[in-house]
Design an enzyme around this catalytic site. Structure first.
Site, PDB file in Angstrom:
ATOM      1  CE  LYS A  65      -4.498   0.461   0.081  1.00 35.66           C
ATOM      2  NZ  LYS A  65      -5.467  -0.523  -0.426  1.00 35.66           N
TER       3      LYS A  65
HETATM    4  P1  NAD Z   1     -13.057   7.095  -3.100  1.00 40.66           P
HETATM    5  O1  NAD Z   1     -12.041   8.118  -2.761  1.00 40.66           O
HETATM    6  O2  NAD Z   1     -13.443   6.895  -4.533  1.00 40.66           O
HETATM    7  O3  NAD Z   1     -14.405   7.364  -2.267  1.00 40.66           O
HETATM    8  C1  NAD Z   1     -14.427   7.479  -0.878  1.00 40.66           C
HETATM    9  C2  NAD Z   1     -15.822   7.941  -0.478  1.00 40.66           C
HETATM   10  O4  NAD Z   1     -15.917   7.935   0.940  1.00 40.66           O
HETATM   11  C3  NAD Z   1     -16.130   9.384  -0.926  1.00 40.66           C
HETATM   12  O5  NAD Z   1     -17.497   9.464  -1.280  1.00 40.66           O
HETATM   13  C4  NAD Z   1     -15.866  10.178   0.345  1.00 40.66           C
HETATM   14  O6  NAD Z   1     -16.570  11.422   0.364  1.00 40.66           O
HETATM   15  C5  NAD Z   1     -16.401   9.214   1.360  1.00 40.66           C
HETATM   16  N1  NAD Z   1     -15.955   9.444   2.724  1.00 40.66           N
HETATM   17  C6  NAD Z   1     -14.725   9.797   3.168  1.00 40.66           C
HETATM   18  N2  NAD Z   1     -14.746   9.928   4.502  1.00 40.66           N
HETATM   19  C7  NAD Z   1     -16.011   9.627   4.900  1.00 40.66           C
HETATM   20  C8  NAD Z   1     -16.658   9.554   6.153  1.00 40.66           C
HETATM   21  N3  NAD Z   1     -16.013   9.828   7.279  1.00 40.66           N
HETATM   22  N4  NAD Z   1     -17.977   9.210   6.178  1.00 40.66           N
HETATM   23  C9  NAD Z   1     -18.652   8.923   5.053  1.00 40.66           C
HETATM   24  N5  NAD Z   1     -18.089   8.957   3.836  1.00 40.66           N
HETATM   25  C10 NAD Z   1     -16.780   9.315   3.768  1.00 40.66           C
HETATM   26  O7  NAD Z   1     -12.519   5.717  -2.465  1.00 40.66           O
HETATM   27  P2  NAD Z   1     -12.892   4.230  -2.904  1.00 40.66           P
HETATM   28  O8  NAD Z   1     -11.896   3.787  -3.914  1.00 40.66           O
HETATM   29  O9  NAD Z   1     -14.344   4.145  -3.200  1.00 40.66           O
HETATM   30  O10 NAD Z   1     -12.534   3.440  -1.561  1.00 40.66           O
HETATM   31  C11 NAD Z   1     -13.472   3.336  -0.489  1.00 40.66           C
HETATM   32  C12 NAD Z   1     -13.026   2.239   0.464  1.00 40.66           C
HETATM   33  O11 NAD Z   1     -12.946   1.007  -0.247  1.00 40.66           O
HETATM   34  C13 NAD Z   1     -11.647   2.451   1.098  1.00 40.66           C
HETATM   35  O12 NAD Z   1     -11.644   1.899   2.397  1.00 40.66           O
HETATM   36  C14 NAD Z   1     -10.740   1.643   0.201  1.00 40.66           C
HETATM   37  O13 NAD Z   1      -9.541   1.252   0.856  1.00 40.66           O
HETATM   38  C15 NAD Z   1     -11.634   0.463  -0.097  1.00 40.66           C
HETATM   39  N6  NAD Z   1     -11.290  -0.273  -1.309  1.00 40.66           N
HETATM   40  C16 NAD Z   1     -11.245   0.335  -2.512  1.00 40.66           C
HETATM   41  C17 NAD Z   1     -10.950  -0.410  -3.642  1.00 40.66           C
HETATM   42  C18 NAD Z   1     -10.969   0.189  -5.015  1.00 40.66           C
HETATM   43  O14 NAD Z   1     -10.860  -0.590  -5.988  1.00 40.66           O
HETATM   44  N7  NAD Z   1     -11.103   1.488  -5.188  1.00 40.66           N
HETATM   45  C19 NAD Z   1     -10.672  -1.793  -3.532  1.00 40.66           C
HETATM   46  C20 NAD Z   1     -10.738  -2.390  -2.273  1.00 40.66           C
HETATM   47  C21 NAD Z   1     -11.051  -1.622  -1.164  1.00 40.66           C
END
Ligand code: NAD
Length: 420
Positions: free
Chosen positions: A107
């Protein structure tokens, strides 16, 4: 004090110790399995639009190299630390092993709020970060992908910066790229789609009729928005709650998810969407629903609120949304709440990233149908293994999922031996 000293890293270690106890792993192997192999910290000096120069801190943690190169996302967030990066890298290791991918976990990221950067500043931060990482990454060493705060465009800048340095295009250095420069069909949707595939499997097991079910999704970024859209328009579930970092919306009649997506596309947040239905974001997680999907940040389900959850299925789309204290409560509520643990639930992202890397290495492209079909087959296999093990050993789904991952890494380490 270790360089990883941080609440999230401690949480990942506590989770690991539970698994190590269950698997009776001895002390020497525990430490070897738990601590990251490498950690890199870099300082990024960047020209800002106003003529000033700001420095940002960047990190990359490569957790283990036993099964192949390391693989993991890149997070741009204001509170990112080395410890949080290390915790995320450790979870990636167990996740890749559970899905049988030939990777160790990694990461990385930059301590920055991307919402406060102009597009040109974001590009300079992204390029500088990759530039500083060039000695430590490579298609057979460590492959980056997107995570919170980064997207396809950032991956395109990473790929371009690395390729310019090499003197030829190296598309397989990152995954989650735009399709136009070697990304794979279906990667952007993969994590959210995988979450909903597993939610459907759980609903089927629990004999729940999707048409009569409701869902609440926390986080409306890449993962949360795709999960909400899929739940609403593919599974036929009524989505009654959504939120992002700025607003939480609850409507028991159901939310128009396509309109919410359009709104976020134009305005960047849910802040001004359906304002009559705004609620306290902390309350949203505790509202009654059949499916709760935390898809934002870590540790939102903790010792204080785990007893208050009123869902039947908890689908952990985010990484680390549930603390070990909450796990103790959820274990007692095992017949009320069916947990799909994060390393299984959100594995769709890294599985399709693996497909993208394989396609890049071979310069051979697959269709979206091939990608999605292969994705669902891997998820199905992992889901079946986790459920079988949890039932046979009377353990939680998280313990079962992590145990399968940790065991595979341990077995590989034992077979390879310790050099010299
Ligand atoms: P992103 O940046 O596209 O979206 C994050 C979202 O969460 C946004 O809408 C943001 O406004 C919101 N957010 C942030 N803080 C918040 C809070 N305190 N309360 C409510 N909403 C909040 O990120 P993503 O890629 O969608 O990732 C989201 C989660 O999924 C993370 O934990 C990430 O590690 C995990 N994840 C992502 C992927 C991927 O392929 N993108 C894969 C596995 C896991």
């Amino acid at each position: 004090m270790s360089i990883y000293d941080d609440d999230v890293f401690r949480m990942a270690c506590d989770q690991f110790q539970v698994i190590a106890d269950y698997l009776s792993i001895n002390k020497n192997d525990r430490e070897r399995l738990m601590y990251p192999k490498r950690a890199i910290a870099v300082t990024l000096p960047v020209h800002m639009d106003d003529g000033s120069t700001r420095t940002f801190q960047g990190y990359r943690v490569q957790h283990h190299l036993t099964l192949g190169p390391t693989k993991g996302g890149t997070r741009f967030a204001p509170s990112l630390s080395m410890g949080e990066t290390a915790a995320l890298a450790m979870w990636m290791s167990w996740k890749c092993a559970l899905s049988n991918l030939p990777y160790g976990g990694a990461k990385g990221g930059v301590t920055v709020d991307p919402a406060k950067l102009s597009r040109t500043e974001l590009e300079r931060v992204s390029r500088r970060y990759m530039q500083e990482m060039i000695p430590f990454v490579g298609p057979h060493t460590d492959i980056m992908g997107p995570d919170m705060g980064t997207n396809e465009q950032v991956m395109a800048w990473f790929m371009d910066t690395y390729s310019v340095h090499q003197g030829y295009s190296v598309s397989e250095i990152v995954t989650g790229k735009p399709v136009a420069i070697g990304g794979t069909e279906g990667r952007r949707e993969a994590t959210g789609r995988g979450v909903v595939y597993l939610v459907e499997r759980a609903m089927n097991m629990l004999k729940m009729d999707p048409e009569k079910c409701t869902a609440i999704v926390q986080g409306f970024g890449n993962v949360g928005s795709v999960a909400a859209l899929s739940l609403a328009y593919k599974s036929g579930v009524k989505v009654i709650g959504i939120s992002d970092a700025h607003a939480a919306i609850y409507d028991p009649k159901g939310i128009d998810i396509q309109a919410a997506e359009q709104h976020v596309f134009k305005k960047g947040t849910l802040r001004a969407f359906a304002q009559d239905n705004h609620v306290d974001p902390k309350e949203l997680l505790m509202m009654p629903c059949d499916i709760l999907v935390p898809a934002a940040v870590d540790r939102v389900i903790n010792g204080k609120n785990a007893g208050e959850l009123k869902c039947r299925i908890l689908a952990e789309a985010a990484n680390g949304p549930t603390t070990p204290q909450a796990d103790l409560i959820l274990e007692k509520r095992w017949d009320e709440i069916f947990v799909i643990p994060d390393i299984l639930c959100n594995a769709g992202g890294v599985i399709v990233s693996y497909f993208e890397w394989v396609q890049g290495l071979q310069s051979y492209l697959w269709t979206e149908m091939e990608v999605t079909d292969k994705l669902f087959r891997i998820l199905e296999h992992s889901f079946a293994q986790v459920i079988k093990r949890a039932k046979a050993h009377k353990i939680s789904h998280r313990t079962a999922a992590m145990a399968i991952g940790v065991e595979r890494v341990l077995k590989a380490k034992k077979m390879r031996g310790l050099f010299p």
